[in-house]
Design an enzyme around this catalytic site. Structure first.
Site, short mmCIF file in Angstrom:
data_model
loop_
_atom_site.label_atom_id
_atom_site.label_comp_id
_atom_site.label_asym_id
_atom_site.label_seq_id
_atom_site.Cartn_x
_atom_site.Cartn_y
_atom_site.Cartn_z
N VAL A 9 0.86 -1.18 0.00
CA VAL A 9 0.00 0.00 0.00
C VAL A 9 0.90 1.23 0.00
O VAL A 9 1.90 1.28 0.71
CB VAL A 9 -0.98 -0.01 1.20
CG1 VAL A 9 -0.26 0.22 2.51
CG2 VAL A 9 -2.08 1.03 1.04
N SER A 10 0.57 2.19 -0.84
CA SER A 10 1.37 3.41 -0.86
C SER A 10 0.86 4.33 0.24
O SER A 10 -0.24 4.16 0.74
CB SER A 10 1.28 4.10 -2.22
OG SER A 10 0.00 4.65 -2.38
N THR A 11 1.68 5.28 0.59
CA THR A 11 1.30 6.21 1.66
C THR A 11 -0.03 6.89 1.30
O THR A 11 -0.90 7.08 2.14
CB THR A 11 2.38 7.29 1.84
OG1 THR A 11 3.64 6.66 1.63
CG2 THR A 11 2.36 7.87 3.22
N GLU A 13 -2.38 5.76 -0.62
CA GLU A 13 -3.53 4.87 -0.64
C GLU A 13 -3.98 4.42 0.74
O GLU A 13 -5.07 3.89 0.91
CB GLU A 13 -3.21 3.61 -1.46
CG GLU A 13 -3.03 3.85 -2.93
CD GLU A 13 -2.24 2.73 -3.59
OE1 GLU A 13 -2.31 2.62 -4.81
OE2 GLU A 13 -1.53 1.98 -2.88
N GLN A 14 -3.09 4.64 1.72
CA GLN A 14 -3.34 4.09 3.03
C GLN A 14 -4.70 4.50 3.60
O GLN A 14 -5.35 3.74 4.30
CB GLN A 14 -2.24 4.47 4.01
CG GLN A 14 -1.45 3.25 4.44
CD GLN A 14 0.00 3.58 4.73
OE1 GLN A 14 0.38 4.73 4.88
NE2 GLN A 14 0.82 2.56 4.82
#
Ligand SMILES: [Zn+2]
Length: 475
Positions: A9-11, A13-14
């Site tokens: 998960v990207s920052t 998208e978190q």
């Protein structure tokens, strides 16, 4: 079958639902349970973007591919593995297939061990890349992107002095001269009021409606005139020609500040026409008239100031003005008492500013549930993502349906966003109010004029009856 899970998960998208590491893991684990697959390792890259393969666990996954540690890699969604077509194909073809490793993506329901899955690899990768490019494009098309590119905001008003020219402004010579005149007059010492009066006397050239304090003030503080684009307080170099040079603009901003401070000083020295804190604010709770102050004459005691309703006929007046048809039942209220009461209410509120927001929501007749609208907007966003997913599973949704449905969703989104707008405007008013309120925490320690100033900022009116005092806050 030995399965390796890969979660990422990207920052960014978190915050989004369904993408958290925990949720991805849960779904993948459940799937393995159903299939009776054994999970031998979980590779997790929290906070890493999918735009390249420079992720610690991804590198470990690649390293472990030849060791027999796993026979299959399971991801929640194809873009968890990678957002790049090149990288996706590289992983599936050069790493997984070379080592006889199956690759399964849960959301798209495909499996490289099946013929359909093999055919889908290429297609999905193409769409993954397409999606990424669309995101990038959307971002560039977005407000920030436009500002960074020096383009004007589509929704913003064109500053007086310019005309629209594709995605930027073009100088309108006649109006630009008036802008220069406004700046010159101000720097020569003319007040904003004097400037707008003068422009109106001259027939407000180049403008359909008359100039006002507000519109002249806006011209004086609009940085766009120096050739920049501002967005969310940040300044980007614009594509349009400046009308005002930076030094002139900066000097005007400095002057605006100085003159504001001077005005405030003057205000504190000679505040209002009225001498008393609540004069003009107090309204009769029976007939709505503005209460008037007068001296009560008491035998053998010093006179005391009190507020009366002008429509109340005193005993003396009954005789004189008996023909008057309004006889308001309002008696009177002592000045010192009502001042003390209002001051203490203001202090109470200043110490608990949160309560005003609640008050505000209760009083708002056309109440708009911001939270509900934001939830709905989030749900629309999810639906849009879901549509793209459906489209990606080729046969579930064709391109026409995709366009059709996403147009409808966008319409809903716009309607909801429009609903939010007036609320945001009022929110600003609340913010102003709360700023003033913050000054009132120690109101009893301030001098009378400052108290008066603050209360006149915070209170729009006070309804007084013989039993009740109701403060109407100024927001
Ligand atoms: Zn009255």
């Amino acid at each position: 079958m030995k399965v390796a899970l890969y979660v990422r998960v990207s920052t960014l998208e978190q915050a989004e639902e369904g993408y958290s590491i925990g949720e991805q893991k849960d779904k993948l684990k459940k799937y393995c349970e159903i299939k009776d697959w054994k999970i031998t390792r979980v590779y997790s890259d929290p906070g890493f973007s999918g735009s390249n393969l420079n992720r610690p666990s991804m590198q470990q996954l690649i390293k472990d591919a030849g060791t027999g540690l796993y026979d299959a890699v399971l991801v929640y969604k194809l873009d968890r593995l990678s957002r790049s077509q090149k990288d996706t194909l590289h992983l599936i073809e050069d790493i997984f297939q070379k080592n006889n490793i199956h690759f399964i993506s849960l959301s798209e329901n495909f499996d490289t061990s099946t013929a359909f899955g093999k055919a889908m690899i290429g297609i999905l990768s193409v769409f993954a890349q397409l999606e990424r490019e669309q995101i990038k494009e959307r971002m560039m098309m977005g407000k920030a992107g436009r500002a960074k590119a020096g383009k004007i905001m589509a929704w913003s008003n064109i500053p007086f002095g310019y005309v629209k020219d594709n995605d930027t402004y073009k100088i309108d010579p006649l109006r630009a001269n008036i802008v220069k005149k406004i700046y010159n007059m101000y720097l020569a010492g003319d007040s904003v009021t004097r400037i707008f009066n003068r422009l109106n006397e001259e027939g407000h050239v180049g403008k359909d409606i008359e100039w006002s304090y507000r519109t002249v003030r806006q011209v004086l503080s609009n940085a766009s005139y120096t050739g920049v684009v501002t967005y969310h307080g940040k300044i980007y170099p614009g594509k349009h020609q400046p009308i005002i040079d930076e030094n002139t603009f900066d000097e005007v901003q400095r002057q605006l500040k100085i003159r504001q401070i001077e005005a405030e000083k003057k205000f504190y020295a000679h505040p209002f026409q009225s001498k008393y804190m609540l004069s003009g604010l107090l309204k009769c709770g029976y007939c709505g008239a503005t209460l008037v102050i007068n001296k009560s004459h008491r035998k053998n005691k010093p006179p005391r100031w009190r507020y009366n309703c002008p429509n109340t006929l005193s005993r003396k007046h009954v005789r004189t003005y008996a023909h008057k048809d309004i006889d308001c039942p309002f008696k009177f209220i002592y000045r010192d008492e009502i001042e003390e009461l209002v001051t203490s209410e203001v202090k109470k509120l200043a110490l608990d500013p949160q309560s005003i927001t609640e008050d505000y929501e209760q009083h708002d007749e056309e109440q708009i549930d911001v939270e509900a609208i934001e939830k709905e907007l989030a749900s629309i966003k999810r639906k849009q993502n879901k549509l793209v997913d459906l489209y990606l599973i080729a046969d579930t949704l064709n391109i026409d349906e995709l366009n059709n449905r996403s147009t409808k969703l966008k319409e809903q989104q716009r309607a909801l966003e429009a609903k939010l707008k007036p609320v945001q405007k009022d929110d600003n008013k609340i913010i102003d109010f709360q700023k003033n309120l913050a000054k009132a925490k120690d109101i009893e320690r301030l001098d009378y004029d400052k108290q008066k100033f603050i209360i006149n900022q915070l209170v729009s009116s006070i309804d007084v009856t013989n039993e009740n005092v109701t403060i109407n806050w100024n927001f």
